[in-house]
Design an enzyme around this catalytic site. Structure first.
Site, PDB file in Angstrom:
ATOM      1  N   ASN A 153       8.210  -1.616   1.131  1.00  0.00           N
ATOM      2  CA  ASN A 153       7.877  -0.196   1.060  1.00  0.00           C
ATOM      3  C   ASN A 153       6.385   0.014   0.832  1.00  0.00           C
ATOM      4  O   ASN A 153       5.976   0.762  -0.050  1.00  0.00           O
ATOM      5  CB  ASN A 153       8.682   0.499  -0.051  1.00  0.00           C
ATOM      6  N   ARG A 158      -2.750  -1.397   0.945  1.00  0.00           N
ATOM      7  CA  ARG A 158      -2.296  -1.472  -0.453  1.00  0.00           C
ATOM      8  C   ARG A 158      -1.797  -2.873  -0.791  1.00  0.00           C
ATOM      9  O   ARG A 158      -2.019  -3.372  -1.899  1.00  0.00           O
ATOM     10  CB  ARG A 158      -1.199  -0.448  -0.714  1.00  0.00           C
ATOM     11  N   LYS A 260      14.439  -9.250   5.587  1.00  0.00           N
ATOM     12  CA  LYS A 260      13.153  -9.140   6.268  1.00  0.00           C
ATOM     13  C   LYS A 260      12.088 -10.006   5.599  1.00  0.00           C
ATOM     14  O   LYS A 260      11.322 -10.697   6.275  1.00  0.00           O
ATOM     15  CB  LYS A 260      12.679  -7.697   6.315  1.00  0.00           C
ATOM     16  N   PRO A 277      11.118 -10.944  12.427  1.00  0.00           N
ATOM     17  CA  PRO A 277      11.422 -10.061  11.292  1.00  0.00           C
ATOM     18  C   PRO A 277      11.663  -8.635  11.803  1.00  0.00           C
ATOM     19  O   PRO A 277      10.916  -8.142  12.639  1.00  0.00           O
ATOM     20  CB  PRO A 277      10.150 -10.138  10.431  1.00  0.00           C
ATOM     21  N   ASP A 279      12.340  -4.511  11.045  1.00  0.00           N
ATOM     22  CA  ASP A 279      12.356  -3.309  10.214  1.00  0.00           C
ATOM     23  C   ASP A 279      12.574  -2.128  11.152  1.00  0.00           C
ATOM     24  O   ASP A 279      12.825  -2.313  12.354  1.00  0.00           O
ATOM     25  CB  ASP A 279      11.065  -3.169   9.407  1.00  0.00           C
ATOM     26  N   HIS A 281      10.511  -0.107  12.341  1.00  0.00           N
ATOM     27  CA  HIS A 281       9.445  -0.089  13.332  1.00  0.00           C
ATOM     28  C   HIS A 281       9.806  -0.992  14.517  1.00  0.00           C
ATOM     29  O   HIS A 281       9.715  -0.588  15.687  1.00  0.00           O
ATOM     30  CB  HIS A 281       8.145  -0.551  12.668  1.00  0.00           C
ATOM     31  N   PHE A 327       3.800  -5.759  17.627  1.00  0.00           N
ATOM     32  CA  PHE A 327       3.698  -5.110  16.324  1.00  0.00           C
ATOM     33  C   PHE A 327       2.257  -4.673  16.078  1.00  0.00           C
ATOM     34  O   PHE A 327       1.990  -3.539  15.641  1.00  0.00           O
ATOM     35  CB  PHE A 327       4.158  -6.076  15.232  1.00  0.00           C
TER      36      PHE A 327
END
Length: 415
Positions: A153, A158, A260, A277, A279, A281, A327
Site C-alpha cells: 500500500n 515513500r 505479491k 508479481p 497487483d 495494476h 510495468f
C-alpha cells in the site's frame, strides 16, 4: 570514436540497450540507489556535456564499499569507494566487477529477449524502442524481502524514503574520506539480527512505517530464531536452489509476506525469472491488452493465478522480466521517458497542463471514436518536454545505433 574515462573509474563495454541505469534503478525494483549530480566539466576529459552522461552518478552501499556508476550510450563506468583508501587494489576492483555482473545479470542477453518478446507480442513490440535496457536486478534476498514488506500500500518515493531511514537508524555509516561535505553519508543494509531486536518495531513506527514496523521486526526474529544470527541470510540465499513452489511457501511463512511480496522476492532476488508479481495494476494490463476476462473483479487467489498464467503464457521463461518493461512503461514517473526533444515551437507551459494518458497502446476493443481521440492525445504526448538526464541519454542512443567505440563488446549469452 575516442573513449574518455572519468578519473578514477573503469570502463565496461555495455550498450544502453543491454542496461539503462536511468530506467532500471528508478522503476521500483531497488530503493537504495542514490543519484549524485556531477559537474559536466569534471565528468570526462574534452567531452561536451551533451555527449556523455557524466553529469549523473548512481551510488549504492554494500557492507564494505560504495559502488559508483556512470553511463554513456555504449559504456558502463564503475568504481568503488572504501573507508580506507589503501584497501583499493586489483582484488577489490575485481570483486566489484564480479558483483556488477551478478547484480545486473549481465550473462542474460537482454536484446535477444526483447527480440523474442517483440516477435510474439505486438504490445511489447510497440514499446521496445522507447523503453530499452530494462532488466531484472539480482538483489540480496534479505534486503529485497524487507524492501517489499515496506512496499505494501505504498509508492516508490515513500518506499525509498522508508528504506533509507531504516538503514540510517539501524546501520552505522561507512566512514568515507570524500572531498565534499555536502555528499550524504552511506549506510549498509542492517542484518536480520539487528532488526530482530525487541525495540525495532517502536523505532520504525516513530519513523512512519505504520503496521509494517511489526512485520519487519517479527520477520527478522522468525529468521534468526529458526536459523541463527549467522544463518538467517544464508537460508534466504539458499532458496535460489529450491523450486519456485517450495521457495514461495517458505516466504509465505514469514510475517507480513503475502503472495505479491513473495513473488517480487522470487523474481528480483531468487532467480525465478518466470514469476510475474500481480497487483490490480498488472491485472488491468492483462485485461486491457491480453484478453483476460474479469475486468472490475476484486483480486483473489484464483484471479491472481489466472493473471499470472496468462502473462507467463505470453512471454515464456523470462515473463517476469517482460512484465517489468510494461510495468515501467505505465508508471507516471516515466510518462515522458524516451520521448524525442520537442521542437522550439511547442510551448512547454501548455504541455505541462496536459493530462498524460497511459503510453501503452489502446486495446483493440476501443470504439472508433475513442481511437480517434486517443490518436490526437498520443501525438501530443510524443512532443512532451524531456528534462531529465536519463531521457536525453535514451534519445541519444537512438542516434548512435550505427556508431561504435574503440572497445570490443562480447554479446552475453542467455543463461
Amino acid at each position: 570514436m575516442t573513449l574518455h574515462i572519468p578519473a578514477g573509474f573503469r570502463a565496461l563495454p555495455l550498450p544502453i540497450a543491454q542496461l539503462s541505469l536511468a530506467a532500471v534503478l528508478k522503476c521500483g525494483q531497488s530503493f537504495r540507489w542514490t543519484t549524485i549530480a556531477i559537474p559536466s566539466s569534471t565528468a570526462t576529459t574534452s567531452t561536451p556535456a551533451s555527449e556523455s552522461d557524466g553529469d549523473v552518478e548512481y551510488r549504492f552501499v554494500l557492507k564494505d564499499r560504495v559502488i559508483c556508476l556512470r553511463q554513456s550510450p555504449e559504456i558502463l563506468f564503475y568504481r568503488s569507494l572504501f573507508p580506507n583508501r589503501h584497501e583499493v587494489n586489483q582484488l577489490k576492483e575485481t570483486e566489484t566487477l564480479v558483483w556488477l555482473r551478478d547484480y545486473f545479470q549481465l550473462d542474460v542477453d537482454l536484446v535477444k529477449l526483447y527480440d523474442n518478446w517483440s516477435e510474439i507480442d505486438p504490445v511489447f513490440s510497440r514499446l521496445r524502442d522507447r523503453f530499452v535496457g530494462i532488466r531484472m536486478l539480482r538483489q540480496d534476498p534479505w534486503e529485497n524481502l524487507v524492501s517489499f514488506i515496506c512496499s505494501q500500500n505504498n509508492h516508490i518515493s515513500r518506499i525509498t524514503s522508508m528504506v533509507q531511514n531504516l538503514c540510517t537508524h539501524f546501520s552505522p555509516a561507512l566512514m568515507l574520506d570524500l572531498p565534499s561535505p555536502s555528499i550524504p553519508t552511506y549506510h549498509p543494509f542492517p542484518s536480520p539480527s539487528i532488526l530482530a531486536a525487541p525495540g525495532t518495531s517502536a523505532t520504525l513506527r516513530s519513523l512512519g512505517f505504520g503496521y509494517r514496523a511489526e512485520y519487519i521486526q517479527r520477520t527478522a526474529q522468525m529468521l534468526v530464531d529458526a536459523h541463527g544470527a549467522d544463518g538467517a541470510e544464508a537460508f534466504l540465499d539458499g532458496l535460489r536452489q529450491r523450486s519456485t513452489t517450495d521457495a514461495r511457501q517458505e516466504l509465505l511463512r514469514l510475517m507480513g509476506v503475502g503472495r505479491k511480496v513473495a513473488d517480487c522476492v522470487l523474481l528480483m532476488s531468487l532467480d525465478k525469472h518466470e514469476v510475474v508479481p500481480v497487483d490490480t495494476h498488472v491485472h488491468k494490463i492483462a485485461v486491457k491488452h491480453y484478453g483476460l476476462r474479469g475486468a472490475g473483479d476484486k483480486m483473489n487467489a484464483k484471479l491472481y493465478d489466472d493473471v499470472q498464467v496468462k502473462l507467463t503464457g505470453v512471454w515464456g521463461g523470462h515473463a517476469g522480466w517482460a512484465h517489468s518493461v510494461l510495468f515501467t512503461a505505465d508508471l507516471k514517473s516515466f510518462s515522458s521517458y524516451g520521448l524525442p526533444t520537442p521542437s522550439p515551437s511547442v510551448s512547454p507551459e501548455k504541455l505541462k497542463t496536459k493530462k498524460m494518458r497511459s503510453i501503452l497502446p489502446k486495446s483493440p476493443s476501443s470504439s472508433p471514436t475513442k481511437r480517434k481521440r486517443t490518436s490526437t492525445t498520443e501525438i501530443k504526448v510524443e512532443t512532451a518536454v524531456v528534462t531529465s538526464e536519463e531521457n536525453s541519454l535514451a534519445d541519444r542512443v537512438k542516434r548512435r545505433r550505427t556508431r561504435s567505440v574503440a572497445i570490443s563488446y562480447v554479446e552475453p549469452v542467455v543463461a
